[in-house]
Write an enzyme that holds these catalytic residues in place. Structure first.
Site, PDB file in Angstrom:
ATOM      1  N   ASP A 517      23.337 -10.404  -0.379  1.00  0.00           N
ATOM      2  CA  ASP A 517      22.135 -10.598  -1.187  1.00  0.00           C
ATOM      3  C   ASP A 517      21.088 -11.283  -0.312  1.00  0.00           C
ATOM      4  O   ASP A 517      21.396 -11.745   0.791  1.00  0.00           O
ATOM      5  CB  ASP A 517      22.509 -11.469  -2.397  1.00  0.00           C
ATOM      6  CG  ASP A 517      21.333 -11.697  -3.326  1.00  0.00           C
ATOM      7  OD1 ASP A 517      20.537 -10.757  -3.507  1.00  0.00           O
ATOM      8  OD2 ASP A 517      21.204 -12.817  -3.845  1.00  0.00           O
ATOM      9  N   THR A 519      18.216 -13.726  -1.668  1.00  0.00           N
ATOM     10  CA  THR A 519      17.904 -15.076  -2.124  1.00  0.00           C
ATOM     11  C   THR A 519      19.161 -15.932  -2.230  1.00  0.00           C
ATOM     12  O   THR A 519      20.101 -15.590  -2.933  1.00  0.00           O
ATOM     13  CB  THR A 519      17.192 -15.035  -3.496  1.00  0.00           C
ATOM     14  OG1 THR A 519      16.051 -14.189  -3.401  1.00  0.00           O
ATOM     15  CG2 THR A 519      16.769 -16.433  -3.919  1.00  0.00           C
ATOM     16  N   ASP A 717      25.247 -15.107  -4.550  1.00  0.00           N
ATOM     17  CA  ASP A 717      25.258 -16.446  -5.161  1.00  0.00           C
ATOM     18  C   ASP A 717      24.782 -16.483  -6.600  1.00  0.00           C
ATOM     19  O   ASP A 717      24.708 -17.549  -7.203  1.00  0.00           O
ATOM     20  CB  ASP A 717      24.386 -17.397  -4.331  1.00  0.00           C
ATOM     21  CG  ASP A 717      22.900 -17.116  -4.514  1.00  0.00           C
ATOM     22  OD1 ASP A 717      22.541 -15.941  -4.763  1.00  0.00           O
ATOM     23  OD2 ASP A 717      22.099 -18.062  -4.418  1.00  0.00           O
TER      24      ASP A 717
END
Length: 831
Positions: A517, A519, A717
């Site tokens: 990912d 961010t 996350d």
């Protein structure tokens, strides 16, 4: 009659079969069918049997499993009874029954190995002081005894169950050596010219003395081996103790029979004095050497979980609590949530919490594996066991006891250490056939020596058959995988890489594609507002107020950034009705009479909000700089946008390069727009990326890669990463992310940066290499050792392997496997 019951304590198919057998043996039971997944047993009976009758049968079998009324409340995991300094949780080091644990020390019911005590996840209490004359006096601080006035001395902690077990084995070993040594000297006296012992007593009497000396060795020091051997045959869980029991038992019983009825034996078994050759020295030396091996293993086992013990030492046992401005020293277990604690320079942080006053730098290397201290200011999170620098601060306790990050790390390491890697199934399968094969080879050895051996043929046949039984050690094969896993998982925890189970380690070593990912994974996940813009006819203050009001209900890092920015600007937060979060797109709700939408371009399209080309062009300028932009629409009209910057982590580029150099393809999937994703990808030299990815899109991409035969690891996350994490071959969660992401992952990186993936990959490769080495050594050892013990070298070289040497080799084979696993502690995993 047919009844269904709940069975507790099963963890594998071996358990299921054992329960079926136990219940089938109950008088009146016709048929038993046990379902492992449902933990249920269907019992067919001639007449109605009471539950008590079935419970008695389970208890007589050893009490490892229990039977209950269906639907009755029953804890899934037995609550462990506190055992002195330990935590009362014991497990088999060979994981014969998976991750099953026991509440008391003893032997594994399957393999007979000594159960190992798990390290407690909760730190021990503070040091206590007592009076040497009045032990009933116990104080938390040093001082004088209120009874006699003597200085109080530190109270000695009770030794752990692990240490107790070792000391017990050591005592038995000393007894065994004390009685075995004279037996060995008597037996070897024939090698001394003139044999001076024969001038004192005849061989017949020395044989009786050997018999007397062997009794403490057989019936006290090493009797547990025969108990384990009997249990293994009774349950048909054949193991190393089966072989030891048969081999040493045959040698000892043969010798006893020889001194009781010597005339039963043919002349070739007898000496020139008419006595039969006895093997008390072989039996006792074998048993003593096996006991020595168990002693070495007990000491080595304590080192395999040394990483957990070192982590446990990090937690302090005292803290300074601030109440109404006054400070008081308390023990760690007196801290409750909400307490204000003073942390002074150089002190260890007692529990997890948030700094409410002051600032400092904190050394978090013990839980992240990174040596650089981290700056902590008011509002920052601090963790138990980390070390404060030169500053002083007050923190608010948020998580205490077993809830702290340190305790959770220890608990995760304990569970992962008890889990089984798929490769272990191969070792288990081999072990299942191993013992019967060895017994068969031993019998064949005896027959071959009787037919083709030199005189005295029966003596040669017996000695070599026993040597075959003794040298064969399935223990080394069984320990090969779990020892490496235990040390490797501990090594990972010290490096900030938390492994959920052994299977994750094995899968991680095979990955060829990594999906990440943006961010919070590539970027720091600490975004900040860099600009806020309103279109014509809209006030910028109102735009900010609406953005902050919507974002107060979201947990996304971007939302939190705008809320913090708004608070700093003194914005009044408004009430939002009909709030709705569209994962991967944005938010919507009603503020007063106005409908408000906040999110990316997909959110605007889905909400039928028109975006002018001029506004798009304005926004693209920021997106091409790698910024994230969220539009705001009020009553279906674009009202403005907010620009949010999120810095790329310094470690990201270097980590991605290392992974690519290792042959792993790195793919970035982000919910952000194409321009922002392109800017980040260019900065990291990433050729493969996709933008505008919703949770279902990320999941579909993982499935597409897997359909191509790729072994895919996913690192993320957030909640939007959870489906892909769960679907991947290996899910990797950033420790800085959400609980949902961490729960969906098999590996968690405490610090939460991509360098942790390099460590996780290096660790998995090292552990799998170590396991293969152990399995190779164990198999080669037996492949070479058994034929030599059988006497294949005798026709050519005239060499035979003494059962005593075989026993020594067998003991050290297990120790060598553990020693090889311990090498992982010094292995570099970040290169």
């Amino acid at each position: 009659m047919k009844e269904t019951y709940h069975i507790h304590g099963m963890s594998c198919n071996g358990c299921r079969a054992h329960v079926e057998q136990t219940l089938s043996n109950v008088e009146g039971v016709v048929k038993v069918s046990v379902d492992l997944e449902k933990a249920e047993a269907v019992v067919e009976m001639d007449d109605q049997l009471s539950l008590a009758d079935l419970q008695v049968a389970m208890e007589k079998d050893g009490g490892h499993y229990s039977i209950h009324e269906l639907g009755a409340h029953h804890h899934e995991v037995e609550k462990a009874r506190k055992v002195e300094n330990g935590n009362g949780v014991f497990y088999c080091p060979m994981h014969c029954e998976g991750d099953k644990t026991y509440t008391e020390p003893g032997d594994c019911p399957v393999c007979g190995m000594d159960l190992v005590e798990e390290v407690s996840a909760v730190p021990s209490s503070a040091q206590e002081y007592t009076c040497p004359m009045h032990p009933e006096v116990v104080r938390d601080v040093p001082g004088d005894c209120p009874i006699c006035g003597m200085d109080l001395v530190p109270k000695q902690a009770d030794i752990s169950a692990e240490e107790k077990s070792y000391n017990k084995l050591l005592h038995k070993f000393k007894v065994a050596v004390a009685f075995t040594l004279p037996i060995f000297i008597i037996a070897m006296s024939d090698m001394i010219p003139g044999n001076p012992l024969q001038d004192v007593l005849g061989r017949k009497y020395w044989n009786w003395i050997q018999f007397g000396l062997s009794l403490p060795v057989v019936f006290y020091a090493t009797w547990m081996f025969f108990e384990r051997a009997y249990r293994s045959v009774k349950t048909w869980n054949l193991n190393m103790f089966t072989l030891i029991g048969i081999g040493a038992g045959v040698a000892w019983l043969f010798s006893v029979f020889a001194i009781l009825v010597p005339d039963f034996f043919p002349p070739q078994f007898k000496t020139d004095q008419g006595t039969v050759h006895v093997y008390f020295e072989a039996a006792t030396v074998i048993l003593t050497l096996v006991l020595f091996g168990q002693l070495l293993e007990a000491r080595a086992h304590s080192k395999t979980n040394s990483a957990v013990k070192e982590l446990l030492k990090l937690a302090p046992n005292k803290a300074v609590r601030v109440v109404d401005g006054k400070e008081e020293t308390i023990t760690i277990d007196q801290i409750v949530k909400g307490d204000l604690l003073r942390v002074k320079p150089g002190d260890k942080i007692p529990v997890d919490g948030i700094i409410t006053e002051g600032e400092s730098v904190v050394d978090e290397s013990m839980i992240t594996g990174e040596p650089v201290p981290v700056q902590k200011e008011e509002g920052a999170t601090v963790h138990s066991g980390t070390i404060n620098g030169k500053g002083s601060f007050i923190m608010k306790a948020e998580k205490v006891g077993a809830e702290t990050l340190l305790s959770q790390i220890i608990d995760m390491v304990n569970k992962a250490s008890r889990s089984q890697a798929p490769i272990q199934k191969l070792a288990d399968k081999i072990s299942g056939y191993f013992v019967p094969t060895v017994v068969f080879v031993s019998v064949v050895t005896f027959i071959v020596w009787v037919i083709f051996g030199p005189e005295p043929v029966y003596v040669y046949a017996l000695v070599n058959a026993i040597a075959v039984l003794i040298i064969a050690c399935p223990c080394a094969l069984g320990l090969a995988t779990p020892m490496s896993v235990m040390v490797g998982v501990g090594k990972g925890a010290q490096s900030g890489v938390l492994i959920k189970n052994a299977e994750a380690l094995e899968r991680m070593a095979k990955i060829d594609t990594l999906v990440i990912d943006k961010t919070g994974t590539i970027t720091e996940g600490k975004p900040s507002v860099e600009g806020l813009y309103a279109v014509a006819d809209f006030d910028s203050n109102k735009v900010l107020q609406y953005i902050v009001s919507l974002n107060q209900y979201s947990e996304h890092p971007l939302a939190d950034a705008t809320v913090q920015y708004g608070k700093a600007q003194g914005v009044t937060v408004l009430k939002v009705l009909d709030f709705d979060s569209v994962t991967g797109k944005g938010l919507r709700g009603k503020i007063g009479d106005e409908s408000v939408v906040l999110g990316n371009e997909q959110m605007m399209v889905g909400s039928e909000v028109p975006i002018s080309e001029a506004l798009k062009s304005e926004v693209e300028v920021y997106q091409k700089q790698g910024k994230t932009v969220s539009y705001l629409a009020v009553n279906d009209k674009a009202a403005g946008y907010v620009v949010i910057g999120d810095k790329i982590k310094e470690t990201s580029k270097k980590a991605i390069q290392k992974l690519q150099d290792s042959g792993i393809a790195v793919v970035m999937l982000t919910g952000d727009n194409w321009n922002t994703a392109k800017a980040v990808a260019d900065a990291l030299n990433l050729a493969d990326f996709k933008a505008g990815m919703l949770p279902q899109d990320k999941l579909a991409e993982v499935e597409r890669l897997q359909a191509q035969g790729k072994k895919v690891a996913v690192a993320g996350d957030g909640i939007n990463d959870a489906p892909a994490l769960a679907k991947s071959d290996v899910g990797i969660a950033m420790g800085t992310g959400t609980d949902v992401a961490i729960e969906s992952a098999a590996i968690t990186l405490v610090k939460g940066d991509l360098h942790g993936i390099v460590k996780a990959y290096g660790l998995s490769r090292a552990v799998m290499e170590n396991i293969k080495q152990n399995l190779f050594f164990a198999l080669i050892y037996n492949t070479v050792g058994i034929p030599i013990a059988a006497g294949v070298l005798y026709p050519v070289f005239g060499l035979l392997l003494s059962p005593m040497i075989a026993a020594l080799a067998m003991s050290f084979s297990s120790v060598s496997v553990i020693a090889n696993a311990l090498r992982l502690r010094t292995k570099k995993i970040d290169e």
